[in-house]
Design a protein around this motif. Sequence first.
Motif, PDB file in Angstrom:
ATOM      1  N   GLY A 168      34.629 -17.071 -30.773  1.00 59.48           N
ATOM      2  CA  GLY A 168      34.734 -15.773 -31.435  1.00 59.48           C
ATOM      3  C   GLY A 168      36.171 -15.308 -31.564  1.00 59.48           C
ATOM      4  O   GLY A 168      36.494 -14.497 -32.428  1.00 59.48           O
ATOM      5  N   ALA A 174      35.797 -17.129 -36.691  1.00 62.72           N
ATOM      6  CA  ALA A 174      35.188 -15.788 -36.686  1.00 62.72           C
ATOM      7  C   ALA A 174      34.364 -15.491 -37.948  1.00 62.72           C
ATOM      8  O   ALA A 174      33.235 -15.018 -37.829  1.00 62.72           O
ATOM      9  CB  ALA A 174      36.267 -14.735 -36.460  1.00 62.72           C
ATOM     10  N   PRO A 175      34.900 -15.786 -39.158  1.00 65.08           N
ATOM     11  CA  PRO A 175      34.076 -15.472 -40.340  1.00 65.08           C
ATOM     12  C   PRO A 175      32.764 -16.262 -40.381  1.00 65.08           C
ATOM     13  O   PRO A 175      31.723 -15.711 -40.771  1.00 65.08           O
ATOM     14  CB  PRO A 175      34.979 -15.849 -41.523  1.00 65.08           C
ATOM     15  CG  PRO A 175      36.235 -16.367 -40.978  1.00 65.08           C
ATOM     16  CD  PRO A 175      36.234 -16.262 -39.502  1.00 65.08           C
ATOM     17  N   GLU A 178      30.457 -14.636 -37.953  1.00 62.97           N
ATOM     18  CA  GLU A 178      29.973 -13.349 -38.463  1.00 62.97           C
ATOM     19  C   GLU A 178      28.877 -13.555 -39.494  1.00 62.97           C
ATOM     20  O   GLU A 178      27.863 -12.862 -39.499  1.00 62.97           O
ATOM     21  CB  GLU A 178      31.125 -12.564 -39.096  1.00 62.97           C
ATOM     22  CG  GLU A 178      31.873 -11.705 -38.093  1.00 62.97           C
ATOM     23  CD  GLU A 178      33.198 -11.221 -38.639  1.00 62.97           C
ATOM     24  OE1 GLU A 178      33.305 -11.002 -39.868  1.00 62.97           O
ATOM     25  OE2 GLU A 178      34.142 -11.071 -37.838  1.00 62.97           O
ATOM     26  N   ASP A 179      29.109 -14.540 -40.373  1.00 59.37           N
ATOM     27  CA  ASP A 179      28.083 -14.890 -41.367  1.00 59.37           C
ATOM     28  C   ASP A 179      26.777 -15.249 -40.691  1.00 59.37           C
ATOM     29  O   ASP A 179      25.708 -14.746 -41.042  1.00 59.37           O
ATOM     30  CB  ASP A 179      28.532 -16.127 -42.157  1.00 59.37           C
ATOM     31  CG  ASP A 179      29.215 -15.740 -43.436  1.00 59.37           C
ATOM     32  OD1 ASP A 179      29.436 -14.533 -43.609  1.00 59.37           O
ATOM     33  OD2 ASP A 179      29.511 -16.640 -44.243  1.00 59.37           O
ATOM     34  N   ALA A 181      25.772 -14.603 -37.695  1.00 56.49           N
ATOM     35  CA  ALA A 181      25.177 -13.457 -37.005  1.00 56.49           C
ATOM     36  C   ALA A 181      24.426 -12.578 -37.997  1.00 56.49           C
ATOM     37  O   ALA A 181      23.296 -12.151 -37.753  1.00 56.49           O
ATOM     38  CB  ALA A 181      26.263 -12.655 -36.285  1.00 56.49           C
ATOM     39  N   ALA A 182      25.066 -12.325 -39.148  1.00 54.01           N
ATOM     40  CA  ALA A 182      24.432 -11.472 -40.152  1.00 54.01           C
ATOM     41  C   ALA A 182      23.136 -12.098 -40.640  1.00 54.01           C
ATOM     42  O   ALA A 182      22.119 -11.406 -40.790  1.00 54.01           O
ATOM     43  CB  ALA A 182      25.391 -11.242 -41.314  1.00 54.01           C
TER      44      ALA A 182
ATOM     45  N   ASP B 367      26.014  -0.872 -40.669  1.00 60.19           N
ATOM     46  CA  ASP B 367      25.834  -2.254 -41.115  1.00 60.19           C
ATOM     47  C   ASP B 367      24.390  -2.694 -40.946  1.00 60.19           C
ATOM     48  O   ASP B 367      23.826  -3.377 -41.792  1.00 60.19           O
ATOM     49  CB  ASP B 367      26.730  -3.195 -40.292  1.00 60.19           C
ATOM     50  CG  ASP B 367      28.115  -3.317 -40.908  1.00 60.19           C
ATOM     51  OD1 ASP B 367      28.300  -2.785 -42.017  1.00 60.19           O
ATOM     52  OD2 ASP B 367      28.980  -3.935 -40.273  1.00 60.19           O
TER      53      ASP B 367
END
Lengths: 237, 397
Positions: A168, A174-175, A178-179, A181-182, B367
């Motif tokens: 992380g 990180a991106p 994050e993707d 995770a989303a 979010d």
Amino acid sequence: MAAAGPAAVLVDVRLLVLVPLVVLGLALAALLLSTAARRLDRLHRRADGARAALVEQLVRRAAAADRLARSGLLDPASSVLLAVAAADALGEGEEVGDTATERPDEEGAHEGARVGEGRREVGRDDGRRDAGAATGPGRLTAERERAESDLSAALRAALPPEVLVPLGQDPSAAPLLEDLAAECRRLRLARRFSNEAQVQVRRRRRSRLVRWGRLAGRAPEPRTFEVDDEPPPGLLP
Amino acid sequence: MRIGVVCPYALDVPGGVQLHVRDQARELRRLGHEVGVLAPGGERGPAASRDDGEPGEPGLELAGRVVAVPFNGSVARLSFGPVTAARVRRWLAAGRWDLVHVHEPASPSLGLLALLAAEVPVVATFHSALERSRAMRAAQPLLRPGFERISARVAVSEDARRTVVEHLGGDAVVVPNGVRVDDFAGAAPDPRWLGARAGRPPVLGFLGRLDEPRKGLAVLAAALPRLRAAHPGLRVLVAGSGDGEALRRLPAEDAAALELLGPVSEEGKRALLASVDAYVAPQTGGESFGIVLVEAMAAGAPVVASALPAFRRVLAQGELGALFAVGDPDALAAAVAGALDDPAATAARRAAAAAAVRRYDWAVVADELVAVYETVLRGSRAEARASVPPTRRGGAR
């Protein structure tokens, strides 16, 4: 002649009362049935839409997992594990699009076919009902459930806290994380909303009016999609 | 996205749902969405109030006459009736919303009306944790046709979610209430309200309506003799509306320790929480989330709270603040003494709390809401695509 007169009048009076009553009753029944049918149809349509969103989200999660597997940020063993699990899930995903032909999947066919026999029937029926639609509701079969649960397990295995935490802090990772995770979070939402919608259809179909009026027609009984969608601990806030 | 938010309670009265709606609208706008809010209030009618709502409330539409009625244990200011229903329909049509977000859809107010009239997908947030189930059960058949329109159910806490599961059937996703953490973390203390940090006897804080028994002010008042014995000169700041009828029977020396501040503004609340040596939450029930605990933690106030399920969860079973048995003044006094007399443990809890509250920051919560909206809209788009080609759909059912 004189004796028949009152009898004829009596019949007329009875009809005068009976006919409007029957007409009124029929009209009332028609109103009730059409209202119930509209309600059921709305629920059906929403359930189909929610399921399509779920299928879309399953594909997006697998794609995000695949990107992470190919990023070179994980150790080779974890990368392979994750890539295979993602491909398995995505492979099932491709099958969703082709409703006409039944393609036996390469792996899992031996055990999966037997386990999923009954479910496949449901899936095929489903496909026929929506043939022609651009994205028919995905055939969320038992194999698909297994492949998606396996992907969740692979994600947890590839991203234990001791890997996740340093990763992380890596700006190149990180991106991707994050993707992922989303997409994991959205999968849980999509699955919850879809299952919720399927259950509502089922509940509505059990109502007396719907059963007596045979309002459900030949539409298959909606199924919930039961998978392990637990993301790696610490991935979500 | 164009999002229409429906609040069942009048916005001019402070309350958890109302604050949530205001913040939600502001945060979603910050993310670039178009947001309109429909709330009870105003005799003037929607056209006149369109732009002269309160400053900072653009897009607020008032739905008509407010009626104060008892509902769910407190007096709620609601709006309903045929005129209101027509206004709701007009607002829905004029707003061309992509999605409507209804708060507390079970309350007999705008939410229920909007549910039945909305043609676009509906997201509904359930705020309360109800303990009395009989009334809700009785209303269930009446609510069901409206509730069938909900595409996504959101609960603000695990306890609110359990209420949904038990009372309405089905499930909900949890998206917690949001707090603007930085506003609280950066709040300046008010010198009048400082205690130990200014070298004076300690100061405790209480927030909540004085006359609502479940807020537990009576429990705190009953603990005063012990609290004062342990810390002579201790003061308790009481912020909230109500005339404090119950406090008049207190012995004079206990009453002297209480400072009634009356209702405080948002800034006042932040300053109070940033000043006190401990924030006490003696609530005895009916709490589904405990947003004020999160606010206190964000402001850096050590929290001492009754061990309600919702509070236990927010305080991570006592890791982030001290817990005491619900409704027990002696336990309250002991827990407060523990927090005041063990600065090291209290500081450790405060540090853990400051990190934990980030999870409730509006940046995170907004979010999550957007993720809910997008998932719902994806479903409704798929639904629309599927119904464009006139296949045998409908006939087959």
